[in-house]
Design a protein around this motif. Structure first.
Motif, mmCIF file in Angstrom:
data_model
loop_
_atom_site.group_PDB
_atom_site.id
_atom_site.type_symbol
_atom_site.label_atom_id
_atom_site.label_comp_id
_atom_site.label_asym_id
_atom_site.label_seq_id
_atom_site.Cartn_x
_atom_site.Cartn_y
_atom_site.Cartn_z
ATOM 1 N N ARG A 1 0.811 -1.218 0.000
ATOM 2 C CA ARG A 1 0.000 0.000 0.000
ATOM 3 C C ARG A 1 0.846 1.271 0.000
ATOM 4 N N SER A 2 2.002 1.228 0.658
ATOM 5 C CA SER A 2 2.822 2.431 0.788
ATOM 6 C C SER A 2 3.885 2.547 -0.292
ATOM 7 N N GLY A 3 4.226 1.421 -0.950
ATOM 8 C CA GLY A 3 5.289 1.434 -1.941
ATOM 9 C C GLY A 3 6.679 1.337 -1.347
ATOM 10 N N MET A 4 6.782 1.173 -0.027
ATOM 11 C CA MET A 4 8.083 1.037 0.628
ATOM 12 C C MET A 4 8.601 -0.392 0.464
ATOM 13 N N PRO A 5 9.914 -0.571 0.348
ATOM 14 C CA PRO A 5 10.462 -1.938 0.361
ATOM 15 C C PRO A 5 10.102 -2.626 1.668
ATOM 16 N N ILE A 6 9.813 -3.913 1.598
ATOM 17 C CA ILE A 6 9.366 -4.610 2.800
ATOM 18 C C ILE A 6 10.466 -4.663 3.851
ATOM 19 N N ALA A 7 11.741 -4.599 3.409
ATOM 20 C CA ALA A 7 12.835 -4.582 4.374
ATOM 21 C C ALA A 7 12.777 -3.323 5.237
ATOM 22 N N SER A 8 12.391 -2.194 4.643
ATOM 23 C CA SER A 8 12.257 -0.956 5.413
ATOM 24 C C SER A 8 11.088 -1.028 6.380
ATOM 25 N N VAL A 9 10.000 -1.647 5.936
ATOM 26 C CA VAL A 9 8.837 -1.806 6.818
ATOM 27 C C VAL A 9 9.208 -2.666 8.028
ATOM 28 N N GLN A 10 9.875 -3.801 7.775
ATOM 29 C CA GLN A 10 10.274 -4.688 8.870
ATOM 30 C C GLN A 10 11.243 -3.981 9.815
ATOM 31 N N TYR A 11 12.142 -3.156 9.276
ATOM 32 C CA TYR A 11 13.099 -2.430 10.115
ATOM 33 C C TYR A 11 12.369 -1.470 11.048
ATOM 34 N N GLN A 12 11.378 -0.741 10.533
ATOM 35 C CA GLN A 12 10.648 0.205 11.368
ATOM 36 C C GLN A 12 9.831 -0.516 12.444
ATOM 37 N N ILE A 13 9.273 -1.685 12.108
ATOM 38 C CA ILE A 13 8.525 -2.447 13.116
ATOM 39 C C ILE A 13 9.463 -2.923 14.215
ATOM 40 N N ASN A 14 10.637 -3.446 13.835
ATOM 41 C CA ASN A 14 11.601 -3.899 14.837
ATOM 42 C C ASN A 14 12.086 -2.746 15.698
ATOM 43 N N GLU A 15 12.293 -1.579 15.088
ATOM 44 C CA GLU A 15 12.745 -0.413 15.846
ATOM 45 C C GLU A 15 11.682 0.031 16.846
ATOM 46 N N ARG A 16 10.405 -0.104 16.464
ATOM 47 C CA ARG A 16 9.305 0.308 17.353
ATOM 48 C C ARG A 16 9.254 -0.563 18.613
ATOM 49 N N ILE A 17 9.524 -1.869 18.464
ATOM 50 C CA ILE A 17 9.432 -2.760 19.624
ATOM 51 C C ILE A 17 10.786 -2.964 20.299
ATOM 52 N N GLY A 18 11.826 -2.300 19.789
ATOM 53 C CA GLY A 18 13.112 -2.295 20.478
ATOM 54 C C GLY A 18 13.944 -3.547 20.308
ATOM 55 N N VAL A 19 13.895 -4.204 19.147
ATOM 56 C CA VAL A 19 14.736 -5.381 18.902
ATOM 57 C C VAL A 19 15.483 -5.169 17.591
ATOM 58 N N ARG A 20 16.659 -5.786 17.485
ATOM 59 C CA ARG A 20 17.436 -5.687 16.250
ATOM 60 C C ARG A 20 17.013 -6.749 15.245
ATOM 61 N N ARG A 21 16.691 -7.938 15.761
ATOM 62 C CA ARG A 21 16.239 -9.023 14.900
ATOM 63 C C ARG A 21 14.923 -9.554 15.434
ATOM 64 N N ARG A 22 14.035 -9.973 14.511
ATOM 65 C CA ARG A 22 12.707 -10.428 14.925
ATOM 66 C C ARG A 22 12.786 -11.668 15.813
ATOM 67 N N ALA A 23 13.822 -12.478 15.642
ATOM 68 C CA ALA A 23 13.959 -13.679 16.468
ATOM 69 C C ALA A 23 14.138 -13.345 17.939
ATOM 70 N N GLU A 24 14.602 -12.122 18.264
ATOM 71 C CA GLU A 24 14.808 -11.722 19.651
ATOM 72 C C GLU A 24 13.520 -11.267 20.321
ATOM 73 N N ALA A 25 12.458 -11.045 19.549
ATOM 74 C CA ALA A 25 11.214 -10.502 20.083
ATOM 75 C C ALA A 25 10.451 -11.552 20.880
ATOM 76 N N THR A 26 9.972 -11.174 22.060
ATOM 77 C CA THR A 26 9.120 -12.043 22.865
ATOM 78 C C THR A 26 7.683 -11.957 22.359
ATOM 79 N N LEU A 27 6.811 -12.795 22.915
ATOM 80 C CA LEU A 27 5.411 -12.773 22.500
ATOM 81 C C LEU A 27 4.778 -11.427 22.825
ATOM 82 N N TRP A 28 5.180 -10.827 23.940
ATOM 83 C CA TRP A 28 4.645 -9.517 24.308
ATOM 84 C C TRP A 28 5.086 -8.457 23.289
ATOM 85 N N CYS A 29 6.345 -8.539 22.821
ATOM 86 C CA CYS A 29 6.831 -7.610 21.805
ATOM 87 C C CYS A 29 6.075 -7.805 20.489
#
Length: 579
Positions: A317-345
């Motif tokens: 919908r936004s035309g952004m590369p999905i890598a940029s979208v994933q980076y912003q989501i990870n930055e919002r929840i405070g993790v560098r890699r998605r594998a580090e995210a807990t269920l709460w994150c």
């Protein structure tokens, strides 16, 4: 969304994994909510109650004579009707017990199923494999799905033609116990994380479970708390004040009733569902758990998959590369890699992604509540029903290490994008498309593009089969055909007008459409040669070229082995893909 982490407790690990199956299939379930007196000082607490299917279900692992005997006594008490005096069931019960069990109240009567083995496996292909479901006096039952309406049921050997929805099939006995959606649910149950947490306890007054075997899930926080309060005050005799008045008073009293009387429960201080009027609701004018738009609990695997799907939608919908979208989501929840995210994150990330999508114009479309009382459960929309039964879980999902192209829709894939492979049926005529983008993995039938419909027509025709299109795909095809005929400025030909009329009739009926190779070829030829938005014209023109090539080779015909001679972007295909 407002998601929160909730811990679900179960008596056994089998019960925990069966709850994953029901969640994956979108089936409402209640666990260990009540104990029934069967007479003679005996009581029984069944594990699962499926209210929409009116099925009691329990799983005891390896066969245990004591548990099986107790279950048979309960199953008889739950029968909607008492069998005849000379029936085998009645004779066997009288031989085993001095007296027959006390019947359950009418609202709790239904079919009782007992699983006496391990969980079914995802590689089940034969209806006789794992025949471990039994009802009173009969064995070899299997869970099955209706191929048309998607309803869950349990029938002998999984025969879908015996379902209460009266599914019509040419074969006398049509087993559907190996439906892809069922197998995906068994796979999800096997992969779910279930941990042991001490002794299991249940409080009959608060209906809270603790200890035992636990699984953590994400649920809607607000609805969970309000549903919990609604069920706590419920007396299991839901009936609105307005309905009670209508039963005892004349019809002309309707004008004297207040709107709040339709939601107020006459048996407790709570409120009843605005649709069915027979279950507790969180508030006046709201829907109960069974009538609400389906929002099943999400375990960690499903939550991560949903997050990747939302990220793909944001990128589209936004035309952004999905890598940029994933980076912003990870930055919002405070993790560098998605594998580090807990269920709460992950819960926080889902809330953030949903808000992001809403800002881009995305809206959910839940069914609106209807007033009055209805004995029948609301029917699931045909489009959603068909979509849910045709997209199994991906076989494997990874992160792309380099840029490339989707093996199905030819979209660009960038480094860091989430890609995956689909399961290939065990038939030689199907080929492996390779790595697919997230849209083709999860959304090609939930949010179809014109190229997705064209590719489905292309590969189904290549395999010699009819193209089965759900309501979303039919609507997209009808709109595109209407726009094409309007742009041409000419009166539509007889075949085009007949096809457009048929598509509109399918939309009015709310059913999926099954189009043959000749019919779909005519539609594709009409849509080709026009500059469609989003680059759909590239795939459409390629599909039209190959269908034209096959049609000209009339001696071969559709459904026979053929090659791709035209030099189009689809020439890399070596065999039809299972789409």
């Amino acid at each position: 969304m407002g998601l929160t982490v909730q811990t679900l407790s179960f008596r056994s690990v089998l019960h925990a994994r069966w709850s994953v199956v029901f969640d994956h299939l979108g089936v409402e379930w209640e666990y260990d909510q009540r104990a029934f007196a069967l007479g003679g000082g005996l009581t029984h607490r069944p594990a699962f109650w499926l209210p929409q299917q009116r099925i009691w279900f329990d799983a005891i692992g390896p066969a245990s004579p004591n548990d099986a005997a107790a279950w048979s006594r309960f199953a008889f008490a739950a029968l909607p009707e008492i069998p005849g005096a000379d029936s085998c069931v009645l004779v066997d019960l009288r031989e085993e017990h001095a007296s027959l069990p006390t019947r359950l109240p009418e609202r709790w009567r239904g079919r009782a199923l007992l699983a006496t083995g391990s969980m079914p496996t995802a590689d089940q292909t034969d209806p006789w494999d794992g025949g471990d479901l039994r009802i009173l006096g009969d064995d070899y039952y299997q869970w099955t799905l209706c191929p048309e309406c998607g309803q869950l049921g349990a029938e002998y050997a999984g025969y879908a033609n015996r379902m209460p929805c009266h599914y019509d099939h040419r074969a006398h006995e049509a087993s559907n116990s190996a439906d892809p959606l069922l197998l995906a649910a068994y796979r999800a149950a096997a992969d779910a994380e279930v941990v042991s947490s001490g002794e299991y306890t249940w409080d009959p007054y608060t209906q809270e479970h603790q200890g035992g075997w636990e699984r953590r899930v994400l649920v809607d926080e607000d609805l969970w708390h309000r549903d919990r309060l609604a069920r706590r005050v419920c007396t299991a005799a839901c009936w609105s004040t307005a309905s009670s008045w209508r039963e005892t008073a004349r019809a002309d009293f309707d004008g004297c009733l207040d709107e709040s009387d339709a939601g107020a429960c006459t048996a407790c201080p709570g409120t009843v569902c605005a649709h069915c009027g027979t279950r507790p609701a969180p508030g006046p004018g709201e829907l109960c758990v069974g009538c609400r738009p389906l929002k099943p609990p999400l375990d960690e695997t499903a939550a991560r998959r949903l997050l990747n799907s939302l990220a793909g939608s944001i990128s589209a919908r936004s035309g952004m590369p999905i890598a940029s979208v994933q980076y912003q989501i990870n930055e919002r929840i405070g993790v560098r890699r998605r594998a580090e995210a807990t269920l709460w994150c992950i819960a926080q990330a889902l809330d953030f992604a949903t808000e992001w999508l809403t800002g881009l114009g995305w809206t959910s479309d839940p069914p609106s509540p209807t007033s009055g009382r209805s004995d029948a459960a609301p029917a699931q929309p045909a489009a959603r029903r068909q979509v849910a039964s045709t997209l199994p879980a991906p076989r494997v999902v990874i992160t792309a290490r380099m840029a490339g192209t989707c093996g199905l829709c030819l979209d660009d894939v960038y480094e860091g994008d989430s890609i995956g492979r689909i399961a290939i049926p065990a038939q030689s005529r199907y080929g492996d498309p390779g790595w697919l983008c997230q849209h083709c993995l999860r959304l090609r039938r939930h949010a179809p593009r014109l190229r997705d419909v064209a590719l489905r027509i292309f590969h189904r025709t290549w395999a010699g089969q009819h193209a089965s299109l759900n309501q979303l795909e039919v609507r997209l095809l009808a709109d595109a055909l209407t726009a094409r005929l309007a742009d041409s400025g000419e009166s539509p030909s007889a075949p085009a007008e007949a096809m457009l009329g048929r598509l509109r009739q399918v939309l009015d009926d709310g059913k999926p459409a099954s189009l043959g190779g000749g019919e779909t070829a005519e539609v594709i030829q009409l849509l080709a040669g026009r500059s469609w938005d989003g680059g759909d014209h590239v795939v459409l023109d390629a599909v039209a070229a190959h269908l034209r090539e096959w049609r000209e080779a009339s001696s071969i015909g559709y459904g026979r082995p053929r090659t791709l001679g035209a030099q189009t972007p689809l020439r890399h295909c070596t065999a039809p893909y299972p789409v």
